[in-house]
Write a protein that holds these residues in place. Structure first.
Motif, short mmCIF file in Angstrom:
data_model
loop_
_atom_site.label_atom_id
_atom_site.label_comp_id
_atom_site.label_asym_id
_atom_site.label_seq_id
_atom_site.Cartn_x
_atom_site.Cartn_y
_atom_site.Cartn_z
N TYR A 99 20.92 -13.76 15.30
CA TYR A 99 20.94 -14.82 14.27
C TYR A 99 22.10 -15.74 14.63
O TYR A 99 23.25 -15.31 14.72
N TYR A 100 21.80 -17.02 14.84
CA TYR A 100 22.83 -17.96 15.33
C TYR A 100 23.19 -18.95 14.22
O TYR A 100 22.37 -19.76 13.82
N VAL A 101 24.42 -18.83 13.73
CA VAL A 101 24.87 -19.70 12.63
C VAL A 101 26.10 -20.48 13.08
O VAL A 101 26.96 -19.93 13.77
N THR A 102 26.16 -21.76 12.69
CA THR A 102 27.28 -22.60 13.15
C THR A 102 27.98 -23.30 11.98
O THR A 102 27.34 -23.66 10.99
N THR A 103 29.27 -23.50 12.13
CA THR A 103 30.01 -24.38 11.23
C THR A 103 30.07 -25.75 11.93
O THR A 103 29.85 -25.81 13.13
N PRO A 104 30.42 -26.81 11.20
CA PRO A 104 30.71 -28.05 11.93
C PRO A 104 31.96 -27.78 12.77
O PRO A 104 32.73 -26.87 12.47
N ILE A 105 32.17 -28.57 13.81
CA ILE A 105 33.45 -28.44 14.51
C ILE A 105 34.41 -29.42 13.85
O ILE A 105 34.04 -30.55 13.53
N TYR A 106 35.63 -28.98 13.63
CA TYR A 106 36.55 -29.74 12.78
C TYR A 106 37.40 -30.70 13.60
O TYR A 106 37.89 -30.34 14.67
N TYR A 107 37.58 -31.89 13.04
CA TYR A 107 38.46 -32.85 13.69
C TYR A 107 39.88 -32.31 13.69
O TYR A 107 40.35 -31.83 12.65
N VAL A 108 40.54 -32.43 14.82
CA VAL A 108 41.91 -31.93 14.87
C VAL A 108 42.92 -33.07 14.72
O VAL A 108 43.82 -33.23 15.52
N ASN A 109 42.73 -33.85 13.66
CA ASN A 109 43.73 -34.90 13.38
C ASN A 109 44.62 -34.48 12.23
O ASN A 109 45.45 -35.23 11.76
N GLY A 110 44.46 -33.28 11.73
CA GLY A 110 45.27 -32.78 10.64
C GLY A 110 45.04 -31.29 10.51
O GLY A 110 44.24 -30.71 11.24
N MET A 111 45.78 -30.71 9.57
CA MET A 111 45.72 -29.25 9.40
C MET A 111 44.43 -28.85 8.66
O MET A 111 43.84 -29.65 7.95
N PRO A 112 44.03 -27.59 8.78
CA PRO A 112 42.86 -27.13 8.01
C PRO A 112 43.14 -27.19 6.51
O PRO A 112 44.29 -27.09 6.09
N TRP A 123 19.58 -19.97 21.34
CA TRP A 123 18.91 -21.16 20.83
C TRP A 123 17.45 -20.89 20.51
O TRP A 123 16.81 -20.15 21.25
N PRO A 124 16.86 -21.42 19.45
CA PRO A 124 17.43 -22.38 18.51
C PRO A 124 18.34 -21.72 17.47
O PRO A 124 18.16 -20.54 17.15
N ALA A 125 19.28 -22.51 16.97
CA ALA A 125 20.16 -22.01 15.92
C ALA A 125 19.32 -21.68 14.69
O ALA A 125 18.33 -22.36 14.41
N ASP A 126 19.73 -20.64 13.98
CA ASP A 126 19.05 -20.31 12.73
C ASP A 126 19.56 -21.17 11.60
O ASP A 126 18.80 -21.53 10.70
N PHE A 147 25.59 -14.22 15.45
CA PHE A 147 26.55 -14.94 16.29
C PHE A 147 27.06 -16.13 15.48
O PHE A 147 26.30 -17.00 15.10
N LEU A 148 28.36 -16.13 15.21
CA LEU A 148 28.95 -17.22 14.42
C LEU A 148 29.77 -18.12 15.34
O LEU A 148 30.72 -17.67 15.98
N LEU A 149 29.38 -19.40 15.37
CA LEU A 149 30.10 -20.37 16.21
C LEU A 149 30.92 -21.30 15.32
O LEU A 149 30.43 -21.83 14.33
N THR A 150 32.18 -21.49 15.69
CA THR A 150 32.98 -22.54 15.08
C THR A 150 33.77 -23.21 16.19
O THR A 150 33.65 -22.82 17.36
#
Ligand code: MSP
Length: 668
Positions: A5-18, A248-251, A44-47
């Motif tokens: 099972y493939y799950v993703t978060t958005p990838i975060y801009y690194v212009n500031g802290m989380p 692939w494909p992501a779930d 499988f969790l991708l960030t």
């Protein structure tokens, strides 16, 4: 081999802290991945981090830092934040990594070959803050209507993606796969957006030394959105190891609402269609956390930093940091309505901590374990053969929790789990084991049997709750299982363990430790909130109001803690004159200034003001300099001090004496 099972978060801009907005998406995905693992899937969790954006470069330059070092530092921040929040990611992708660059370039190469990417000229608006191009009709008076962010006019040669060619196929896919875009209300926004007419999308920017170059054309870099979306494929091994990885494909792509319609639900599937690749099974958009009093927007920097918030909860409650982190995971997922926006308040979180965690869950576990220790010698009692009234209820709850998890309604899933916790607390109150115990001790066999049944039910309900809540509170789940004597080795529980009757009568309980000590003071002062805010970090955010100093220093939100006159006196501010100014090679925001502070004090200062001033405008200007700042080397040049400037929406405005004050005069 079954596909993970493939799950993703958005990838975060690194212009500031989380901040907790990003933490919500990440924790939600982690909860879903953990739930899938409980079902037996190899989830499988991708960030990861989105590093090639113009706003990331701008933030690095504003800090006077080398962009490559700057993004490394922030990517490490995000990684350690997710580790601290018990996020078990399987992969962390950075868009400056070679595997990502190769995948983006391959994508562009293939689409140029098919004619889906072609050369052209672009004239229109661009918002750096949103990293989005806007049409004339979407802009009013220099601001994007949709986001309220400033835009700049752009006129440049580059490349387009033939998005318009995919409108019909997109609509057809969306309409025949109702699960593809969720929730439904947001799917409707997408179909209206596409039906209004898709235009080809401009997908490059001029090469300013940051970003992924277009293969065969060094003058352009790939627009950050086309670049960023490819991360989902790159981490799945595309182009060469896709089959071997079997991801692939992501779930599920989980994203915030602001990046759903244009990017994830339109551009991304169109890119995949152009590449002839299968589409993800589901893209789910959640709403925002908003902050009371802030004007619209996702207000990231005003939201708390996730780790600071956990530490704050720990300090207020006296619980362990592991319990505080899990409490935060729970509170974020429970407070967020996944369909709409929710207002976030730290004080409301503390109140909810007391009600849900200290009173309901904590109390259920604590009193059951305590009473079992006192009345049953610390051993799980043997229930009678009589039908267990809660067994059926538990099955219904487990079913509801699972159904909500499957449809990504995490708050609904938690509501359902709390039905069990509340019902069991009520059951204990109704059956009053504390009143049965003395009668049982006096030889009343009926009371003894009832006591065993009630305490067994309390322990069993606690155990089932620990299973149902594991995706949200993995460490608390473990602590509960430890206390009730359940199986709690290194491996997580399976979903099948949510069935009634798992505890073995006669097994020994652990010791009763309150997991969530009650918080006495739930009010939170303004200063405490300011301390929690993710903008209060060593990283300076752009575009804040108030007087700041160029190049250096943490942001100084207006109304922050006062300093003493002695503290202010330590800053040596001097009047100075700019003798010469010149650009710094490879740094678009930096200028190298030669500054004279009177006498024989002439020094070099690097200032992040290139976007606001041309070098020739600066020569001869009187300015105010922080003279006793520790020297710092940037881009191989030693900078000794910095200039004072007001920060007006990210634009520097230099502070000048209003009469010709002597050079070197102290400013106080
Ligand atoms: N880099 C892009 C995403 C590229 S994905 C291929 C981006 N990054 S972001 O850092 O600005 O935001 C990422 C995500 O953070 C949002 O989609 C959203 O999930 C989350 N949030 C940011 N602020 C938020 C709130 N105030 N509330 C809830 N979530 C928010 O966009």
């Amino acid at each position: 081999m079954t596909k993970p099972y493939y799950v993703t978060t958005p990838i975060y801009y690194v212009n500031g802290m989380p901040h907790i907005g990003a933490a919500l998406t990440t924790i939600a995905c982690d909860a879903i991945a953990r739930y899938q693992r409980m079902l037996g899937s190899d989830a499988f969790l991708l960030t990861g981090t989105d590093e090639n954006a113009a706003k990331v470069l701008a933030a690095a330059e504003q800090q006077g830092e080398d962009p490559a070092e700057f993004v490394c530092g922030l990517a490490a921040e995000f990684r350690s934040c997710w580790n601290a929040l018990h996020v078990e990611y399987s992969d962390f992708i950075r868009t400056t990594e070679a595997r990502h660059t190769l995948a983006v370039q391959e994508c562009v190469r293939r689409l140029i070959a098919t004619g889906d990417i072609y050369r052209g000229e672009y004239e229109g608006w661009y918002s750096i803050s949103d990293e989005t191009f806007f049409r004339d009709s979407e802009v009013d008076n220099g601001f994007a209507n949709e986001t309220g962010k400033p835009v700049v006019r752009v006129s440049e040669p580059g490349y387009y993606f033939r998005l318009s060619a995919f409108a019909d196929r997109l609509l057809q896919h969306i309409n025949s796969n109702p699960q593809f875009l969720q929730p439904e209300s947001r799917r409707n926004e997408v179909t209206s957006y596409i039906s209004e007419g898709l235009r080809d999308m401009y997908i490059t920017r001029p090469n300013r030394g940051w970003g992924i170059t277009v293969p065969g054309d060094e003058s352009c870099v790939v627009y950050v959105w086309l670049d960023a979306l490819v991360n989902y494929l790159a981490a799945a091994g595309w182009p060469d190891e896709m089959e071997a990885r079997n991801l692939w494909p992501a779930d599920l792509h989980m994203v915030g609402k602001e990046i759903f319609v244009r990017f994830h639900a339109t551009l991304w599937p169109a890119m995949l269609m152009a590449l002839n690749l299968p589409l993800p099974k589901q893209i789910f958009a959640h709403g925002w956390f908003t902050v009371h009093g802030a004007k619209g927007g996702k207000t990231g920097p005003s939201l708390p930093h996730p780790v600071r918030l956990a530490e704050f909860i720990r300090d207020r409650s006296g619980c362990t940091i592991a319990a505080a982190v899990d409490a935060e995971r729970y509170l974020l997922c429970r407070t967020m309505s996944f369909a709409g926006d929710s207002e976030f308040s730290v004080s409301a979180c503390l109140q909810r901590f007391n009600i849900d965690l200290a009173n309901d869950l904590g109390n259920l576990v604590n009193r059951t374990v305590n009473m079992t220790c006192r009345y049953c010698g610390g051993l799980v009692p043997q229930p009678s053969d009589a039908p267990q009234p809660l067994a059926e209820f538990v099955a219904t709850v487990a079913h509801d929790v699972a159904a909500a998890m499957e449809s990504v309604r995490l708050n609904v899933s938690l509501d359902a789990a709390w039905q069990l916790v509340s019902r069991m607390n009520k059951y204990l109150d109704e059956h009053a084991p504390w009143a049965l115990a003395p009668r049982a001790a006096a030889g009343d066999a009926v009371a003894a049997e009832q006591l065993g049944d009630v305490l067994y039910a309390g322990l069993e309900a606690s155990r089932v709750a620990s299973v149902l809540l594991y995706p949200f509170m993995p460490e608390v789940s473990r602590a509960i299982r430890q206390q009730i004597g359940g199986e709690c080795g290194a491996s997580p529980p399976t979903w099948a363990e949510a069935a009634w009757g798992g505890l073995k009568p006669g097994s020994r309980l652990g010791s009763a430790e309150p997991i969530f000590p009650r918080i006495r003071e739930t009010n939170v002062s303004h200063t405490e909130l300011e301390d929690l805010a993710s903008r209060r970090s060593p990283v300076r955010q752009s575009g804040q109001a108030g007087t700041t100093v160029t190049n250096e220093s943490a942001p100084a939100p207006v109304g922050q803690e006062p300093i003493t006159i002695e503290e202010f006196g330590r800053i040596d501010l001097r009047v100075a004159e700019v003798l010469a100014a010149e650009p710094v090679t490879g740094a678009t925001r930096l200028l190298r200034l030669t500054v004279h502070l009177g006498g024989d004090d002439t020094r070099t200062i690097l200032a992040g003001i290139a976007e606001a001033y041309r070098p020739e405008e600066l020569e001869g200007k009187r300015v105010v300099v922080v003279a006793n700042l520790q020297p710092r080397v940037m881009r191989g040049i030693e900078s000794k001090g910095m200039l004072l400037a007001a920060d007006s929406d990210g634009k520097a405005i230099l502070i000048e004496p209003d009469q010709s004050a002597p050079l070197g005069a102290r400013v106080r």
